[in-house]
Enzyme design. Structure first.
Site, PDB file in Angstrom:
ATOM      1  N   HIS A   1      31.679  42.018  51.150  1.00 14.11           N
ATOM      2  CA  HIS A   1      30.636  41.040  50.862  1.00 14.11           C
ATOM      3  C   HIS A   1      30.482  40.895  49.353  1.00 14.11           C
ATOM      4  CE1 HIS A   1      28.520  41.459  55.016  1.00 14.11           C
ATOM      5  NE2 HIS A   1      29.581  40.677  55.052  1.00 14.11           N
TER       6      HIS A   1
ATOM      7  N   THR B   1      40.204  38.934  53.259  1.00 17.22           N
ATOM      8  CA  THR B   1      39.574  37.628  53.328  1.00 17.22           C
ATOM      9  C   THR B   1      39.809  36.943  51.982  1.00 17.22           C
ATOM     10  OG1 THR B   1      37.498  38.765  52.842  1.00 17.22           O
ATOM     11  CG2 THR B   1      37.877  38.125  55.140  1.00 17.22           C
ATOM     12  N   GLY B   2      39.640  35.623  51.950  1.00 15.13           N
ATOM     13  CA  GLY B   2      40.107  34.801  50.848  1.00 15.13           C
ATOM     14  C   GLY B   2      39.677  35.171  49.450  1.00 15.13           C
TER      15      GLY B   2
ATOM     16  N   SER C   1      38.205  32.446  53.180  1.00 16.86           N
ATOM     17  CA  SER C   1      37.010  33.176  52.772  1.00 16.86           C
ATOM     18  C   SER C   1      36.222  33.549  54.028  1.00 16.86           C
ATOM     19  CB  SER C   1      36.175  32.287  51.852  1.00 16.86           C
ATOM     20  OG  SER C   1      35.032  32.964  51.418  1.00 16.86           O
ATOM     21  N   GLY C   2      35.551  34.704  53.996  1.00 19.09           N
ATOM     22  CA  GLY C   2      34.817  35.195  55.166  1.00 19.09           C
ATOM     23  C   GLY C   2      33.938  34.157  55.840  1.00 19.09           C
TER      24      GLY C   2
ATOM     25  N   ASP D   1      36.722  36.190  58.321  1.00 19.52           N
ATOM     26  CA  ASP D   1      36.375  37.367  59.132  1.00 19.52           C
ATOM     27  C   ASP D   1      36.950  37.220  60.534  1.00 19.52           C
ATOM     28  OD1 ASP D   1      34.900  38.516  57.047  1.00 19.52           O
ATOM     29  OD2 ASP D   1      33.028  37.592  57.706  1.00 19.52           O
TER      30      ASP D   1
END
EC number: 4.2.3.3
Length: 152
Positions: free
Chosen positions: A19, A45-46, A65-66, A71
């Protein structure tokens, strides 16, 4: 549910997820363990993957990206047996708009019984394990038997 054995290979496929408030912590962890991690296949992730790649020059297979589906992409790879270890530094103090995706990712990692680290101490324990560079057998759900039972 019936179980079967899956062998995690000596050269692991490792997913790295963090995160926003934890990205620097993950990047520092990766830099500290770069020589060992470079022996394995890395996914992320991205944003996290691009930041790590830019900082270290390491080859990272970056997903989206998450919040944009990354995810879920990592979760799908776990379900397909294509991820062996998940390093996921998530922020327990801040909610994110894609919390359901985060919960789903952690659930799939648990269902498929792969090693998961959600903080630096656990990530250190995993990477310093004497078995980290070995092939290791784990028990996973026997999906074929599960499906056959469901289709009766």
């Amino acid at each position: 549910m019936e179980l079967t054995t899956r062998t995690l290979p000596a050269r692991k496929h490792i997913a790295l997820v963090a995160h926003d408030h934890c990205k620097q912590m993950l990047m520092s962890w990766v830099e500290r363990h770069q020589p060992l991690l470079e022996q394995h296949v890395l996914y992320a992730t991205g944003t996290t993957g691009n930041l790590i790649s830019r900082a270290t020059g390491m080859n990272i297979n970056a997903m989206l990206s998450g919040p944009m589906g990354g995810d879920q992409q990592v979760g799908a790879l776990i379900s397909e047996g294509k991820i062996d270890v998940l390093i996921f530094f998530w922020d327990p103090l801040n909610a994110v708009p894609h919390d359901p995706d985060v919960k789903a990712l952690l659930r799939l990692a648990t269902v498929w019984n792969i090693p998961v680290a959600t903080n630096v101490a656990t990530a250190d324990f995993i990477i310093q394990s004497p078995h980290f560079n070995d092939a290791v057998d784990i028990l996973i759900p026997d999906y074929q038997r599960y499906l056959a039972d469901r289709l009766k």
